[in-house]
Design a protein around this motif. Structure first.
Motif, PDB file in Angstrom:
ATOM      1  N   PHE A  79      15.374  61.652 -28.688  1.00 16.01           N
ATOM      2  CA  PHE A  79      15.281  62.797 -27.774  1.00 16.01           C
ATOM      3  C   PHE A  79      16.588  63.012 -27.015  1.00 16.01           C
ATOM      4  N   ALA A  80      16.824  64.268 -26.667  1.00 11.33           N
ATOM      5  CA  ALA A  80      18.081  64.646 -26.012  1.00 11.33           C
ATOM      6  C   ALA A  80      18.083  64.190 -24.561  1.00 11.33           C
ATOM      7  N   ILE A  81      19.185  63.584 -24.160  1.00  9.92           N
ATOM      8  CA  ILE A  81      19.358  63.300 -22.737  1.00  9.92           C
ATOM      9  C   ILE A  81      20.489  64.183 -22.171  1.00  9.92           C
ATOM     10  N   TRP A  82      21.238  64.825 -23.054  1.00 11.66           N
ATOM     11  CA  TRP A  82      22.226  65.818 -22.641  1.00 11.66           C
ATOM     12  C   TRP A  82      22.286  66.867 -23.731  1.00 11.66           C
ATOM     13  N   LYS A  83      22.218  68.129 -23.309  1.00 11.46           N
ATOM     14  CA  LYS A  83      22.266  69.211 -24.287  1.00 11.46           C
ATOM     15  C   LYS A  83      23.558  69.990 -24.092  1.00 11.46           C
ATOM     16  N   LYS A  84      24.342  70.057 -25.144  1.00 12.51           N
ATOM     17  CA  LYS A  84      25.618  70.773 -25.025  1.00 12.51           C
ATOM     18  C   LYS A  84      25.379  72.279 -24.916  1.00 12.51           C
ATOM     19  N   MET A  85      26.244  72.883 -24.128  1.00  8.64           N
ATOM     20  CA  MET A  85      26.131  74.305 -23.837  1.00  8.64           C
ATOM     21  C   MET A  85      26.312  75.167 -25.082  1.00  8.64           C
ATOM     22  N   LYS A  86      25.473  76.179 -25.176  1.00 12.35           N
ATOM     23  CA  LYS A  86      25.706  77.222 -26.174  1.00 12.35           C
ATOM     24  C   LYS A  86      26.254  78.419 -25.404  1.00 12.35           C
ATOM     25  N   PRO A  87      26.928  79.322 -26.093  1.00 13.35           N
ATOM     26  CA  PRO A  87      27.569  80.450 -25.379  1.00 13.35           C
ATOM     27  C   PRO A  87      26.599  81.155 -24.438  1.00 13.35           C
ATOM     28  N   GLY A  88      27.059  81.409 -23.232  1.00 13.84           N
ATOM     29  CA  GLY A  88      26.252  82.160 -22.288  1.00 13.84           C
ATOM     30  C   GLY A  88      25.266  81.333 -21.494  1.00 13.84           C
ATOM     31  N   GLU A  89      25.203  80.052 -21.754  1.00 13.14           N
ATOM     32  CA  GLU A  89      24.235  79.229 -21.036  1.00 13.14           C
ATOM     33  C   GLU A  89      24.861  78.595 -19.788  1.00 13.14           C
ATOM     34  N   PRO A  90      24.024  78.311 -18.802  1.00 15.65           N
ATOM     35  CA  PRO A  90      24.536  77.602 -17.613  1.00 15.65           C
ATOM     36  C   PRO A  90      24.964  76.187 -18.009  1.00 15.65           C
ATOM     37  N   TYR A  91      25.914  75.652 -17.272  1.00 14.73           N
ATOM     38  CA  TYR A  91      26.408  74.322 -17.668  1.00 14.73           C
ATOM     39  C   TYR A  91      26.916  73.517 -16.487  1.00 14.73           C
ATOM     40  N   TRP A  92      27.020  72.225 -16.708  1.00 12.50           N
ATOM     41  CA  TRP A  92      27.689  71.305 -15.797  1.00 12.50           C
ATOM     42  C   TRP A  92      28.702  70.529 -16.634  1.00 12.50           C
ATOM     43  N   GLU A  93      29.792  70.099 -15.972  1.00 16.54           N
ATOM     44  CA  GLU A  93      30.820  69.334 -16.692  1.00 16.54           C
ATOM     45  C   GLU A  93      30.314  67.920 -16.940  1.00 16.54           C
ATOM     46  N   SER A  94      30.726  67.365 -18.075  1.00 14.39           N
ATOM     47  CA  SER A  94      30.382  65.971 -18.349  1.00 14.39           C
ATOM     48  C   SER A  94      31.417  65.384 -19.287  1.00 14.39           C
ATOM     49  N   PRO A  95      31.441  64.081 -19.442  1.00 12.52           N
ATOM     50  CA  PRO A  95      32.371  63.453 -20.401  1.00 12.52           C
ATOM     51  C   PRO A  95      32.089  63.884 -21.837  1.00 12.52           C
ATOM     52  N   TRP A  96      30.945  64.501 -22.062  1.00  6.07           N
ATOM     53  CA  TRP A  96      30.589  64.932 -23.415  1.00  6.07           C
ATOM     54  C   TRP A  96      30.620  66.462 -23.532  1.00  6.07           C
ATOM     55  N   GLY A  97      31.388  67.031 -22.626  1.00 11.22           N
ATOM     56  CA  GLY A  97      31.539  68.475 -22.651  1.00 11.22           C
ATOM     57  C   GLY A  97      30.538  69.160 -21.739  1.00 11.22           C
ATOM     58  N   LYS A  98      30.704  70.472 -21.643  1.00 11.15           N
ATOM     59  CA  LYS A  98      29.817  71.246 -20.787  1.00 11.15           C
ATOM     60  C   LYS A  98      28.399  71.234 -21.344  1.00 11.15           C
ATOM     61  N   GLY A  99      27.443  71.181 -20.432  1.00  9.21           N
ATOM     62  CA  GLY A  99      26.065  71.173 -20.910  1.00  9.21           C
ATOM     63  C   GLY A  99      25.088  70.981 -19.765  1.00  9.21           C
ATOM     64  N   ARG A 100      23.857  70.604 -20.135  1.00 10.36           N
ATOM     65  CA  ARG A 100      22.825  70.400 -19.122  1.00 10.36           C
ATOM     66  C   ARG A 100      21.971  69.198 -19.512  1.00 10.36           C
ATOM     67  N   PRO A 101      21.271  68.635 -18.536  1.00 13.18           N
ATOM     68  CA  PRO A 101      20.522  67.416 -18.828  1.00 13.18           C
ATOM     69  C   PRO A 101      19.272  67.669 -19.656  1.00 13.18           C
ATOM     70  N   GLY A 102      18.851  66.665 -20.389  1.00 15.21           N
ATOM     71  CA  GLY A 102      17.554  66.702 -21.052  1.00 15.21           C
ATOM     72  C   GLY A 102      16.478  66.459 -20.006  1.00 15.21           C
ATOM     73  N   TRP A 103      15.274  66.787 -20.383  1.00 16.51           N
ATOM     74  CA  TRP A 103      14.178  66.736 -19.418  1.00 16.51           C
ATOM     75  C   TRP A 103      13.847  65.311 -18.954  1.00 16.51           C
ATOM     76  N   HIS A 104      13.702  64.401 -19.909  1.00 13.80           N
ATOM     77  CA  HIS A 104      13.184  63.073 -19.554  1.00 13.80           C
ATOM     78  C   HIS A 104      14.080  62.323 -18.586  1.00 13.80           C
ATOM     79  N   ILE A 105      15.388  62.487 -18.754  1.00 15.31           N
ATOM     80  CA  ILE A 105      16.310  61.686 -17.950  1.00 15.31           C
ATOM     81  C   ILE A 105      16.439  62.210 -16.519  1.00 15.31           C
ATOM     82  N   GLU A 106      16.001  63.441 -16.291  1.00  8.89           N
ATOM     83  CA  GLU A 106      16.018  63.956 -14.921  1.00  8.89           C
ATOM     84  C   GLU A 106      15.172  63.063 -14.023  1.00  8.89           C
ATOM     85  N   ASP A 107      14.009  62.731 -14.529  1.00  9.46           N
ATOM     86  CA  ASP A 107      13.069  61.979 -13.708  1.00  9.46           C
ATOM     87  C   ASP A 107      13.527  60.545 -13.471  1.00  9.46           C
TER      88      ASP A 107
END
Length: 462
Positions: free
Chosen positions: A177-205
């Motif tokens: 399962f994804a713990i980080w999802k890389k940004m696709k064009p037009g999507e909101p993002y945060w910077e990370s060592p693995w590129g721009k993206g957003r967190p996966g659901w499970h790891i938020e908790d």
RNA sequence: GGAUAGGUGGCAGAGCGGUCAUGCGUGGGACUGCAGAUCCCAUCUAAUAGGGUUCAACUCCCUACCUAUCCUCCA
């Protein structure tokens, strides 16, 4: 106390310490749309559960997350042509409004996923460093082969799982399962060592609970449908990081709400929103209806369920208000009655609110039977019992706590009482009907009159 | 297919190896200026199917059938 624990798959002793704060985490909502009574069931149950623990002398810190970034939120934002946070803010606000109308107010802190990106990134780094997570073209994934206990909470043998419908080819195992999802064009993002993206659901908790509670805490709750994969994923993540043998001591899951024996869900279009229900019923009615069942069983929703609940709520509330009227200022809330401790023993066994309500209704019947002959002590006992129940169940409709409102109502009722004494019934009745129109329900008992705010006063339908 | 929870009277829903809760509903009565509320009495006399254990099963065991949930996002 005993409680049905999902991991143990049976009722086990719930031994909680009195000498420190008990840490309770319940999965909050993804703020993407209106909330339905399935949400209400889960949050009302945990509200009553936590309040019950507090009434029983435990100190509890109740933490809940808000998933405010997620594929569905993005979809919704795109559909409306707005930024994702317009959606998440709108429904976060809606969530708080709805919860407060349901008298759900026991949560100490709401942790928003987007406020914890740093903690999430830190957890991902550790997992990568340990070789448990790996990066691909579209994200960072958790390698479930590195965690043998994966699926244990739901009792799944990994080999017997139906094949995953996830066709993403970049993963080692379709179930990773994804713990980080890389940004696709037009999507909101945060910077990370693995590129721009957003967190996966499970790891938020896990990032949130690790920050506030540490690697192991007391109780984790949520709806049944979150057991797999969500809660098993949380276990996999946090235990892989901490090396501990468990994430929490107790797993408590609430059953689903069904409609015509099918799960209430968006896709079936059979969901009923909380707002809809609150248009015709009071918060107390809904609370009673949803609490009046074994918390882990599925509950079939119907109009008659609410009607029956409303009847019971009225019965209890009316007696409560009558008793209070008789006691006046001498009412004194005491929890040391034997009657309370015997009712308490019902609740202590698996949070059996249904069993509690059953006995309370019986008591209400017996009090009603000779209300005129009850002494001061008996009245105070009745008052205390009901107040105790209400302290966690939240099922009693009361007069207004607003001093101006209650003062005005009392004044009108005094005038009406005089009118009735001199048999000016027409005027007295018109006061009654006017009050009712304004949402004040009154009931004559001899020369006394009990009153409370009518729960079915409706609300803003915005 | 696997896992989990179930199949009880008009409805909801407990417990228990032998006396069949409780609530709603329904019928009648009492009370009341009226409304409402409340009380009393009555009513419904149940257990998916087939085996087995037992002096006795709704309650224990086996089999079959059926239902829901999860295995994809979900409270």
């Amino acid at each position: 106390m005993r409680i049905y624990d999902t991991m143990a798959r049976t009722r086990i002793a719930l031994d909680l310490p009195h000498n420190r704060v008990i840490r309770v985490f319940v999965c909050g909502p993804t703020v993407q749309d209106n909330f339905h009574i399935g949400h209400a069931r889960t949050y009302i149950f945990f509200d009553a559960f936590v309040k019950y623990l507090r009434t029983s002398g435990y100190r509890v810190f109740y933490l809940q997350n808000i998933t405010d970034i997620d594929d569905k939120i993005i979809d919704r934002a795109n559909a409306e042509g707005v930024s994702y946070d317009v959606i998440s803010r709108r429904y976060t606000e809606e969530f708080h409004i709805i919860m407060s109308r349901l008298r759900v107010d026991s949560v100490n802190f709401f942790a928003h996923a987007t406020d914890h990106i740093a903690e999430i990134l830190a957890q991902i780094s550790i997992l990568i460093r340990k070789g448990i997570a790996y990066e691909t073209d579209d994200g960072v994934y958790f390698d479930i082969s590195k965690f043998p206990d994966y699926g244990k909470l739901w009792g799944q043998n990994p080999d017997t799982l139906l094949s995953s419908s996830d066709t993403s080819a970049t993963k080692k195992n379709p179930r990773d399962f994804a713990i980080w999802k890389k940004m696709k064009p037009g999507e909101p993002y945060w910077e990370s060592p693995w590129g721009k993206g957003r967190p996966g659901w499970h790891i938020e908790d896990t990032a949130i609970t690790d920050r506030y509670f540490g690697p192991v805490y007391d109780i984790h709750g949520g709806g049944m449908d979150l057991i797999f994969p969500h809660h098993d994923a949380e276990i996999a993540i946090e235990r892989s990081i901490s090396g501990k043998d468990r994430l929490v001591d107790y797993w408590i899951h609430t059953g689903m709400i069904n409609v015509n024996d099918e799960k209430m869900s968006k896709s079936l279009k059979n969901f009923v929103t909380i707002r809809e229900v609150l248009r015709s019923y009071g918060a107390e009615d809904l609370r009673f209806a949803l609490l009046n069942a074994n918390f882990s069983s599925s509950l079939n929703y119907s109009e008659s369920l609410l009607q029956e609940a409303r009847r019971n709520v009225s019965q209890i509330s009316i007696l409560y208000n009558k008793v209070l009227l008789k006691l006046g200022d001498s009412a004194k809330y005491r929890m040391d009655y034997d009657m309370i401790s015997s009712l308490n023993s019902i609740v202590r066994d698996n949070m059996d609110f249904r069993g509690l309500f059953r006995d309370v209704i019986k008591l209400v019947g017996s009090w009603n039977a000779d209300l005129e002959h009850l002494g001061k002590d008996e009245l105070n006992q009745a008052y205390s019992v009901l107040k105790w129940v209400d302290s966690f169940a939240g099922i009693i409709r009361k007069g207004s706590s607003d001093v101006t409102v209650s003062g005005t109502v009392e004044l009108l009722l005094n005038i009406r009482k005089d009118l009735r004494t001199i048999k000016q019934y027409q005027l007295a009745d018109s006061i009654r009907s006017r009050l009712l129109e304004m949402g004040v329900y009154i009931e004559d008992n001899g020369s006394d009159t009990a009153w409370w705010l009518n729960s079915a006063e409706g609300g803003d339908d915005s």
